[in-house]
Design a protein around this motif. Structure first.
Motif, PDB file in Angstrom:
ATOM      1  N   ALA A   1       0.847  -1.188   0.000  1.00  0.00           N
ATOM      2  CA  ALA A   1       0.000   0.000   0.000  1.00  0.00           C
ATOM      3  C   ALA A   1       0.886   1.241   0.000  1.00  0.00           C
ATOM      4  CB  ALA A   1      -0.915  -0.027   1.222  1.00  0.00           C
ATOM      5  N   THR A   2       0.306   2.371   0.260  1.00  0.00           N
ATOM      6  CA  THR A   2       1.079   3.610   0.334  1.00  0.00           C
ATOM      7  C   THR A   2       1.947   3.582   1.584  1.00  0.00           C
ATOM      8  OG1 THR A   2      -0.681   4.828  -0.764  1.00  0.00           O
ATOM      9  CG2 THR A   2       0.980   6.107   0.431  1.00  0.00           C
ATOM     10  N   PRO A   3       3.230   3.659   1.404  1.00  0.00           N
ATOM     11  CA  PRO A   3       4.114   3.537   2.567  1.00  0.00           C
ATOM     12  C   PRO A   3       4.377   4.876   3.245  1.00  0.00           C
ATOM     13  CG  PRO A   3       5.434   3.684   0.600  1.00  0.00           C
ATOM     14  CD  PRO A   3       3.991   3.780   0.148  1.00  0.00           C
ATOM     15  N   TYR A   4       4.786   4.794   4.473  1.00  0.00           N
ATOM     16  CA  TYR A   4       5.409   5.931   5.142  1.00  0.00           C
ATOM     17  C   TYR A   4       6.914   5.683   5.069  1.00  0.00           C
ATOM     18  CZ  TYR A   4       0.717   6.581   6.987  1.00  0.00           C
ATOM     19  OH  TYR A   4      -0.631   6.763   7.115  1.00  0.00           O
ATOM     20  N   LEU A   5       7.653   6.689   4.653  1.00  0.00           N
ATOM     21  CA  LEU A   5       9.071   6.506   4.360  1.00  0.00           C
ATOM     22  C   LEU A   5       9.917   7.483   5.160  1.00  0.00           C
ATOM     23  CD1 LEU A   5       8.489   6.187   0.558  1.00  0.00           C
ATOM     24  CD2 LEU A   5       9.420   4.364   1.983  1.00  0.00           C
TER      25      LEU A   5
END
Lengths: 113, 111
Positions: A29-33
């Motif tokens: 999914a949309t990651p936190y980076l």
């Protein structure tokens, strides 16, 4: 499971030269980076983070990173490296807004005078 | 504001001996983490606390590792008995929202 790859174990640049450290992630999914820096004998310090919005993120110490979803990358850049930037840099991904970090193996940056 | 405090900074022990690491998080931070960082690698999560409760300890080798966070503040990580492969840096971190703050770590050498 999420994973992070930092392809370059060591990088050497001359002082004043530009820098780019690569980071590729695997996540559904949309990651936190995140990018962290670790100086010898020190803990990790957060340079910058991406949660959403503008894909070019500005951080501390003149660093920036660009999120590219199509390439699953979050590369760290700095236009002009200083000798004090010599350290180890870690990219990390998280699926819970900073609570469950998975780190890459790190890139050791050396700066030539 | 004081950062995350860890002690000792360095520890050398012989295999089969016990060892304990202490962490004092940033005041007000509810979440506390213990990581292990092997030489040349990134940190790996061992355990995460939300206040006093261990909410993720799936990576903690429970046969020899234990941790506690009494009163939801300080935390102690223990290894008993230590093995040669436990040589690493043990990092403590704490967070309130979405950023983890790391301590300087304890470098453990098992001989």
């Amino acid at each position: 499971a999420q994973s992070v790859t930092q392809p370059d174990i060591h990088i050497t640049v001359s002082e004043g030269a530009s820098l780019e450290l690569r980071c590729n992630y695997s996540y559904g999914a949309t990651p936190y980076l995140f990018w962290y820096v670790q100086s010898p004998g020190q803990g990790l310090q957060l340079l910058l983070k991406y949660f959403s919005g503008d894909t070019l993120v500005q951080g501390i110490k003149g660093f920036e990173a660009e999120f590219k979803r199509s390439q699953s990358s979050f590369n760290l850049r700095k236009p002009s490296v200083h000798w004090s930037d010599a350290a180890e840099y870690f990219c990390a991904v998280d699926d819970n807004a900073g609570n469950m970090l998975t780190f890459g193996g790190g890139t050791r940056l050396m700066v030539k005078p | 504001e004081a950062g995350v405090v860890q002690s000792p900074r360095y520890k050398i022990i012989e295999k089969k001996q016990p060892v304990a690491f202490w962490c004092n998080p940033i005041s007000g931070h509810n979440t506390l983490y213990w990581y292990r960082q092997n030489l040349g690698q990134g940190p790996e999560l061992l355990i995460r606390y939300e206040n006093e409760e261990a909410v993720d300890d799936s990576q903690l080798p429970k046969d020899r590792f234990s941790a506690e966070r009494l009163k939801g503040v300080d935390s102690t990580l223990k290894i008993q008995p230590a093995e040669l492969g436990d040589s690493a840096v043990y990092l403590c971190a704490s967070s309130l929202y979405n950023e983890q703050f790391f301590g300087p770590g304890t470098r453990l050498t098992v001989l």
